[in-house]
Design a protein around this motif. Structure first.
Motif, PDB file in Angstrom:
ATOM      1  N   LYS A   1       5.510   6.459  11.426  1.00 51.33           N
ATOM      2  CA  LYS A   1       4.435   7.076  12.209  1.00 51.33           C
ATOM      3  C   LYS A   1       4.671   6.928  13.711  1.00 51.33           C
ATOM      4  CE  LYS A   1       0.968   6.661   8.568  1.00 51.33           C
ATOM      5  NZ  LYS A   1      -0.187   5.894   8.036  1.00 51.33           N
TER       6      LYS A   1
ATOM      7  N   LEU B   1       7.136  -1.474   2.658  1.00 53.49           N
ATOM      8  CA  LEU B   1       6.236  -0.326   2.794  1.00 53.49           C
ATOM      9  C   LEU B   1       5.528  -0.336   4.138  1.00 53.49           C
ATOM     10  CD1 LEU B   1       4.514   0.235  -0.679  1.00 53.49           C
ATOM     11  CD2 LEU B   1       6.145   1.689   0.500  1.00 53.49           C
ATOM     12  N   GLU B   2       5.121  -1.518   4.585  1.00 52.18           N
ATOM     13  CA  GLU B   2       4.471  -1.623   5.885  1.00 52.18           C
ATOM     14  C   GLU B   2       5.454  -1.290   7.008  1.00 52.18           C
ATOM     15  OE1 GLU B   2       2.340  -4.954   8.760  1.00 52.18           O
ATOM     16  OE2 GLU B   2       2.287  -5.236   6.582  1.00 52.18           O
TER      17      GLU B   2
ATOM     18  N   ASP C   1       0.859  -1.182   0.000  1.00 51.88           N
ATOM     19  CA  ASP C   1       0.000   0.000   0.000  1.00 51.88           C
ATOM     20  C   ASP C   1       0.899   1.236   0.000  1.00 51.88           C
ATOM     21  OD1 ASP C   1      -1.796   2.018   0.346  1.00 51.88           O
ATOM     22  OD2 ASP C   1      -2.634   1.280   2.247  1.00 51.88           O
ATOM     23  N   ARG C   2       0.966   1.916  -1.138  1.00 53.78           N
ATOM     24  CA  ARG C   2       1.891   3.046  -1.266  1.00 53.78           C
ATOM     25  C   ARG C   2       1.433   4.286  -0.510  1.00 53.78           C
ATOM     26  NH1 ARG C   2       2.772   5.328  -7.025  1.00 53.78           N
ATOM     27  NH2 ARG C   2       3.756   6.972  -5.778  1.00 53.78           N
ATOM     28  N   LYS C   3       0.187   4.323  -0.116  1.00 52.30           N
ATOM     29  CA  LYS C   3      -0.382   5.473   0.587  1.00 52.30           C
ATOM     30  C   LYS C   3      -0.075   6.746  -0.200  1.00 52.30           C
ATOM     31  CE  LYS C   3      -0.219   3.090   5.017  1.00 52.30           C
ATOM     32  NZ  LYS C   3      -1.637   2.685   4.978  1.00 52.30           N
ATOM     33  N   ASP C   4       0.494   7.741   0.457  1.00 51.31           N
ATOM     34  CA  ASP C   4       0.775   9.006  -0.233  1.00 51.31           C
ATOM     35  C   ASP C   4       2.260   9.169  -0.567  1.00 51.31           C
ATOM     36  OD1 ASP C   4      -1.900   9.858  -0.148  1.00 51.31           O
ATOM     37  OD2 ASP C   4      -1.648  10.594   1.896  1.00 51.31           O
ATOM     38  N   TYR C   5       3.011   8.083  -0.529  1.00 53.77           N
ATOM     39  CA  TYR C   5       4.444   8.187  -0.783  1.00 53.77           C
ATOM     40  C   TYR C   5       4.714   8.400  -2.272  1.00 53.77           C
ATOM     41  CZ  TYR C   5       4.798   6.514   3.999  1.00 53.77           C
ATOM     42  OH  TYR C   5       4.674   6.393   5.355  1.00 53.77           O
ATOM     43  N   SER C   6       5.684   9.253  -2.548  1.00 58.45           N
ATOM     44  CA  SER C   6       6.016   9.591  -3.934  1.00 58.45           C
ATOM     45  C   SER C   6       6.771   8.439  -4.598  1.00 58.45           C
ATOM     46  CB  SER C   6       6.891  10.846  -3.967  1.00 58.45           C
ATOM     47  OG  SER C   6       8.164  10.578  -3.389  1.00 58.45           O
TER      48      SER C   6
ATOM     49  N   ASP D   1       6.195   2.556   6.880  1.00 58.89           N
ATOM     50  CA  ASP D   1       5.036   3.387   7.222  1.00 58.89           C
ATOM     51  C   ASP D   1       4.719   3.300   8.710  1.00 58.89           C
ATOM     52  OD1 ASP D   1       2.689   5.029   6.286  1.00 58.89           O
ATOM     53  OD2 ASP D   1       1.624   3.341   7.195  1.00 58.89           O
TER      54      ASP D   1
END
Length: 668
Positions: A233, A225-226, A14-19, A229
């Motif tokens: 956070k 990614l997990e 899940d790339r979320k908002d990462y560029s 992320d």
């Protein structure tokens, strides 16, 4: 292995908002250690490196955690965390030189693989005993908390390391003190060959956080990614609300514990299951499938990294072997300490030994605002001997800290404070209890400067000795456990004046110091002691009396036995030397005296075999043999544990045997 083998093999990103740049950066950061490892495995088979602990299949954890931290935040990796070192930007030739034992490495050829640290990159390397790593992180975290700098510390361990007492001590300390530390467990399935179902009996290691009141999370350690992320956070949250967090990363070790171990003990279906969850290959496929990176771009990245690896390997390989330099080897055991004498003022007052120690400690607390005292019951209670009574009110709870009963964790935390530019004084409630903190003292503090140039600015106060009817667990004088360990300094004063001045020097000294305080002398010995701050040189013995018939060498309470006997025998003309410091020894003063008198007797409270007197006797025989008119004589306690009953204790101690042995030697 059930909780691992039943997991679904596919990875969902899940790339979320990462560029795109951020996503590619994570990939490159995983690709580099993978390519390095593949080359190292070839070189290992060629005999060009001696050992390898592979992290293939676990790169997502090292990379994700390291990228989530700021570069100025400390991270404490383990064997399989090559990605920590490469992500922090350490030049590859320095890593390669380290693995070859070359000078461009980090330990001057004194240690191998990942057993090193570097302040330049805010990395603290492991020791093979694993557990102390967690306590070090607590000390660094405490330093950050005291500085109020909003920094996080991350420390790694494997699922096997969670069985060690140090792990539990560290989690408890971190929880009680609210330390900003991320405890990262890489649950990779096996502790060498022992599967997880033979290591612990809970479903998830993260559940252990509940018992310590610590927030915990389970993370798919193969999903970069997990990892990134969640950890990013959490670090943001910890900086605002300092606290410890326990993370369990589910992953797998695809190769042996170290390469020679192999993986024959791993069921093939389990190996196949995890091969399908390869963190690098799955993430690469995701990036290509989603058009974030092209096949051509990937090939270019591989080519660039290969060139970098080969170039740096060639540079490290072409570096000359380390020159053997005896002076450098001996000189690097201790951190440099340029003693600057601070002479006492003329004004004095009569103090007991216990008062002198308390006053000396108080003076140092005023002098060094970065000095922290830690120990059981030392705050409100003032310590069992009341040495720190009133300190809490004067210096505050940040600097005068009650600790849980966890000697190993607190010694390691003291080292962590030192790494983070603090001084630490740790009180062992009784010297006997130091056995519970023995490992970090002799394997961590003592070896640190020699291994990677990091000083251990820690003083350990050791209330010790007989004469107070305290029995086998509260009356030992165990200095010989430490005098034989290179890197430690050992101080053992007999008088208030020496105790105050030498304690000041011990705290000034950036090296680890064991400071022995004889309990029976605490309130029985008085002396005029200068007011205010002064220090005394470490390693300089005191000549208490001068004479020509015999040299008497002693320290601690035994010095007072000597004085008592000589008062009774005024006709004996003796040099009486109080060692004061047992490591380093003032051999010059000893040899000069023995060469003058021709006879020598050594007196110690400790039992005979392996004691300090034995080594001094050997030194005198080797260096003063031609000056001796009689055999060197040693007087010590019986070869038994120290008993409780007063009559048994009197029999145990060498005090009553000293007079007879002295007179016999004079007649030799």
């Amino acid at each position: 292995m059930e909780h691992i083998s039943k997991e679904k093999p596919q990875l969902i990103f899940d790339r979320k908002d990462y560029s795109d740049d951020q996503l590619i950066s994570l990939y490159v950061s995983m690709l580099k250690p993978r390519m390095i490892e593949e080359k190292m495995l070839v070189l290992l088979r060629q005999g060009k490196i001696s050992k390898w602990f592979s992290g293939i299949g676990q790169e997502a954890i090292s990379v994700g955690v390291t990228k989530a931290l700021e570069e100025t935040e400390y991270i404490l990796p383990m064997h399989r965390n090559l990605g920590v070192f490469t992500t922090r930007g350490i030049p590859l030739y320095r890593l390669f030189a380290q693995w070859q034992g070359k000078g461009s490495g980090f330990t001057n050829g004194r240690d191998r693989s990942f057993h090193f640290g570097t302040q330049e990159y805010n990395i603290v390397g492991m020791i093979s005993h694993l557990g102390p790593q967690m306590g070090i992180a607590c000390g660094i975290g405490l330093g950050n908390l005291l500085k109020r700098n909003d920094k996080v510390t991350a420390v790694f361990t494997g699922e096997g390391g969670t069985s060690e007492g140090d792990f539990h001590e560290a989690l408890n300390v971190a929880s009680v003190w609210g330390l900003p530390v991320l405890f990262c467990i890489e649950n990779n399935g096996f502790g060498l060959s022992t599967p997880t179902n033979e290591q612990y009996n809970c479903k998830n290691l993260a559940d252990r956080g509940i018992g310590y009141g610590i927030e915990s999370h389970i993370i798919d350690g193969n999903n970069v990614l997990e990892v990134y992320d969640v950890v990013y956070k959490l670090t943001q949250s910890i900086r605002k609300n300092p606290r410890p967090i326990l993370l369990e990363f589910k992953t797998f070790r695809m190769r042996g514990h170290e390469e020679a171990s192999g993986t024959k003990y791993v069921p093939q279906d389990l190996m196949d299951h995890w091969a399908a969850k390869d963190p690098l290959m799955n993430y690469k496929k995701y990036l290509i499938d989603h058009g974030i990176i092209s096949e051509e771009k990937d090939l270019n990245l591989i080519s660039t990294i290969k060139e970098e690896v080969d170039t740096h390997w060639e540079r490290a390989s072409s570096e000359k072997e380390i020159d053997v330099d005896l002076d450098k080897e001996l000189g690097d055991v201790y951190a440099k300490f340029d003693f600057e004498e601070i002479k006492p003022i003329q004004s004095t007052k009569e103090l007991r030994l216990i008062d002198a120690i308390s006053e000396g400690l108080n003076e140092s607390m005023k002098r060094y605002k970065d000095l922290v005292i830690m120990g059981q019951d030392i705050a409100e209670y003032g310590g069992v001997f009341k040495i720190t009574e009133g300190f809490l009110e004067e210096f505050g709870c940040d600097r005068v800290r009650n600790t849980p009963i966890c000697e190993s964790g607190i010694v390691s935390a003291g080292y962590g404070l030192s790494i983070n530019d603090y001084k630490a004084v740790i009180e062992m409630q009784f010297a006997d209890f130091v056995s519970s903190g023995f490992n970090p003292i002799v394997n961590l503090l003592a070896k640190s400067n020699y291994r990677w140039g990091q000083s251990s600015d820690v003083v350990i106060r050791m209330p010790c000795g007989a004469g107070v009817a305290a029995g086998p667990f509260h009356s030992q004088t165990n200095e010989a456990w430490f005098t034989k360990t290179p890197g430690l300094k050992v101080i053992y004063p007999a008088f208030p004046y020496d105790a105050k001045g030498l304690l000041a020097s011990a705290i000034e000294d950036p090296n680890p110091v064991l400071f022995f305080e004889h309990k029976a002398l605490y309130r029985s010995v008085r002396q005029e002691v200068p007011k205010g701050y002064y220090n005394l040189p470490i390693g300089e013995a005191s000549l208490l009396r001068e004479g020509n018939d015999i040299t008497i060498i002693s320290y601690g309470a035994a010095v007072h036995w000597v004085i008592e006997v000589l008062e009774k025998h005024q006709q004996v003309s003796a040099d009486v030397i109080d060692l004061r410091t047992l490591q380093p020894l003032d051999t010059e003063k000893l040899y000069n005296s023995v060469k003058k008198t021709g006879k020598v007797i050594l007196v110690q409270e400790d039992s005979m075999f392996g004691g300090v007197a034995s080594d001094i006797s050997a030194l005198i025989m080797e260096n003063c043999f031609e000056s001796l008119d009689a055999p060197v004589k040693r007087v010590a306690s019986l070869e038994t544990p120290i008993p409780f009953d007063s009559n048994l204790e009197i029999q145990y101690l060498g005090k009553n045997r000293f007079e007879e042995e002295l007179l016999a030697l004079l007649q030799y």
